[in-house]
Design a protein around this motif. Sequence first.
Motif, PDB file in Angstrom:
ATOM      1  N   MET A  74     -46.398  23.929  63.684  1.00  0.00           N
ATOM      2  CA  MET A  74     -46.746  23.589  65.064  1.00  0.00           C
ATOM      3  C   MET A  74     -46.300  25.172  65.789  1.00  0.00           C
ATOM      4  O   MET A  74     -45.378  25.639  65.110  1.00  0.00           O
ATOM      5  N   TYR A  75     -46.825  25.456  66.945  1.00  0.00           N
ATOM      6  CA  TYR A  75     -46.646  26.923  67.470  1.00  0.00           C
ATOM      7  C   TYR A  75     -46.420  26.561  69.059  1.00  0.00           C
ATOM      8  O   TYR A  75     -46.689  25.416  69.485  1.00  0.00           O
ATOM      9  N   THR A  76     -45.674  27.222  69.723  1.00  0.00           N
ATOM     10  CA  THR A  76     -45.478  27.148  71.028  1.00  0.00           C
ATOM     11  C   THR A  76     -45.513  28.482  71.933  1.00  0.00           C
ATOM     12  O   THR A  76     -45.229  29.617  71.170  1.00  0.00           O
ATOM     13  N   ARG A  77     -45.971  28.354  73.172  1.00  0.00           N
ATOM     14  CA  ARG A  77     -46.095  29.461  74.071  1.00  0.00           C
ATOM     15  C   ARG A  77     -44.981  29.182  75.332  1.00  0.00           C
ATOM     16  O   ARG A  77     -45.013  27.870  75.584  1.00  0.00           O
ATOM     17  N   VAL A  78     -44.112  29.936  75.512  1.00  0.00           N
ATOM     18  CA  VAL A  78     -43.264  29.928  76.686  1.00  0.00           C
ATOM     19  C   VAL A  78     -43.711  30.691  77.678  1.00  0.00           C
ATOM     20  O   VAL A  78     -43.633  32.202  77.403  1.00  0.00           O
ATOM     21  N   VAL A  79     -44.009  30.215  78.697  1.00  0.00           N
ATOM     22  CA  VAL A  79     -44.270  31.160  79.941  1.00  0.00           C
ATOM     23  C   VAL A  79     -43.317  31.079  81.067  1.00  0.00           C
ATOM     24  O   VAL A  79     -42.877  30.026  81.491  1.00  0.00           O
ATOM     25  N   GLU A  80     -42.544  32.241  81.216  1.00  0.00           N
ATOM     26  CA  GLU A  80     -41.491  32.306  82.178  1.00  0.00           C
ATOM     27  C   GLU A  80     -42.332  32.841  83.560  1.00  0.00           C
ATOM     28  O   GLU A  80     -42.930  33.675  83.594  1.00  0.00           O
ATOM     29  N   LEU A  81     -41.685  31.855  84.391  1.00  0.00           N
ATOM     30  CA  LEU A  81     -42.543  32.068  85.963  1.00  0.00           C
ATOM     31  C   LEU A  81     -41.424  32.319  86.949  1.00  0.00           C
ATOM     32  O   LEU A  81     -40.508  31.385  86.964  1.00  0.00           O
ATOM     33  N   ASN A  82     -41.715  33.258  87.864  1.00  0.00           N
ATOM     34  CA  ASN A  82     -40.840  33.468  89.174  1.00  0.00           C
ATOM     35  C   ASN A  82     -41.711  33.422  90.214  1.00  0.00           C
ATOM     36  O   ASN A  82     -42.594  34.164  90.553  1.00  0.00           O
TER      37      ASN A  82
END
Length: 107
Positions: A1-9
Amino acid sequence: MYTRVVELNTKSGKASELTTIINDKVLPILKKQAGFVDETVLVSDTEPSRGLAISFWNTKQDAERYHQEQYPAIHEMIRPLLDADPVVRTFNVDTSTTHKIAATKAA
């Protein structure tokens, strides 16, 4: 399994609007993507303009296809609410109790 982590401000006072867009517009798009497993959105309790969107994918290729084909339109959709461009990082999932994953360790 793979994940994308998107940091948002987000811009001041826009976090709630961002989470509404994610729930109402982004999640329906994600759910239609091949290999999509789950999405978790986190909003900081100490910095309410900071958030993380964590998506889980069956394979790296599924996540990359989404990033190429769908993410640009989603980025444009949320851009007016953001202070800066999102930072996208990717990871292999090592362990997850939610998704019943355990990494295979070499002996």
